[in-house]
Design an enzyme around this catalytic site. Sequence first.
Site, mmCIF file in Angstrom:
data_model
loop_
_atom_site.group_PDB
_atom_site.id
_atom_site.type_symbol
_atom_site.label_atom_id
_atom_site.label_comp_id
_atom_site.label_asym_id
_atom_site.label_seq_id
_atom_site.Cartn_x
_atom_site.Cartn_y
_atom_site.Cartn_z
ATOM 1 C CB CYS A 1 -0.919 3.555 -4.842
ATOM 2 S SG CYS A 1 -0.997 5.020 -3.779
ATOM 3 C CG ASP A 2 -0.958 8.854 -6.615
ATOM 4 O OD1 ASP A 2 -0.420 8.009 -5.884
ATOM 5 O OD2 ASP A 2 -0.771 10.073 -6.476
#
Length: 407
Positions: free
Chosen positions: A191-192
């Site tokens: 998700c980063d």
Amino acid sequence: MGNPPPAIAMVVNASEIWEKNMPVTLPVAAPVAILAAAPAQAEGWLPRPADILSATRRVADWQLAHRDSFDRMPSASEATRDPRGWQQATFWVALTELADRTRDPHYAATILDLGRGAGWRLGDRPFHADDQLIAQAWLWAARHGAGEAAIKPMRAYFDHVLANRPKNELLFTPNPAGRGDPPCTTRWCWCDALFMAPPSLFALAGKTGDRRYAAFAHAEYRATTDYLFDPAEHLYFRDSRFFDRRDAGGRKLFWSRGNGWVMAGLTRIIPQLDRKDPARAYYVRLFREMAARVVKLQKADGYWAPSLLDDGPDTQPESSGTAFFVASLAWGVDTGLLEDATYRPAAIRGWAALQRAVQPDGMLGWVQQVSDRPDSVAQTDTQYYGAGAFLLAGSAMYDLSRHKGGR
């Protein structure tokens, strides 16, 4: 009313980050009582713009003065020293926001000198989102004196991505070679990445008029969200390894900084989409959905816990995730996407908490080191990306205070 009282004043190599098997039970923070919530009478105050800007500059100036000092980053490695890598790039991108608000020529010159020294190149990995974040700083530089020279290398980089578009699955597994990046990281399988790459692509599409970059970003963003977003909790798993993991209390593991990356990324995507763009509603809806969940997870002391669902009073402070959430909520209120009465107090409480994380010399402390999950935190630990998150928070709070009457 009078003025508010003043606030109380690990980097490892890629295979270690991706493949480590750290315990998920977080330690109880003995000094949390010292970092109790700001005085109740201060919670409703929106600080003055000048005070917000001063606090933000203080952290920025400390980081700039310690550009080559890594002794307060316990596990710093060569990756930490790379200005094109995501750790430093978070700070340089955030510094462009502060430069816009202060008009300080020193900040602008620092970014321009950095870019020229790097030859305006992105990172060396041809598909990895972490190596694409710095493009946002170079695009700013292109508008502030560097011109087309700052854009040419990134266009070649992203043209290569489009011409050789990865089609691998998003399942997060170790590199079969036993070292190096997991195979799925040629796409946005963690998700980063939604902070690192999509804003760069949308900005490049806007600058060049080449909509292929935006089309690619739209498709990949949806693929990542369809895979990692938990519709029941309205939060993102960091990657597929965490789908079935639980902490000692049986709670799902949602990493504060990981979800902070996503929300802060949305604040950089939405402004680049025309209000008539049919795709814009998707990102606005996602931002509001996450905000509605995140605001309920803020602790009484103003911080968000490293593991978002483990939000009891004894969990440790953590400044990087908190700063990303403050930046996001303040931006949302300022732009009218979030309702003032609910979200402005949360942003103010979070900003007050961040002031308590700033050490007497101006260093931002309580920054969780490089990781892929909730982990322990120390007051004496900092990181470039923590300072960058603080600058984003300060810039958004400054805008909110200017537009909403900070005293």
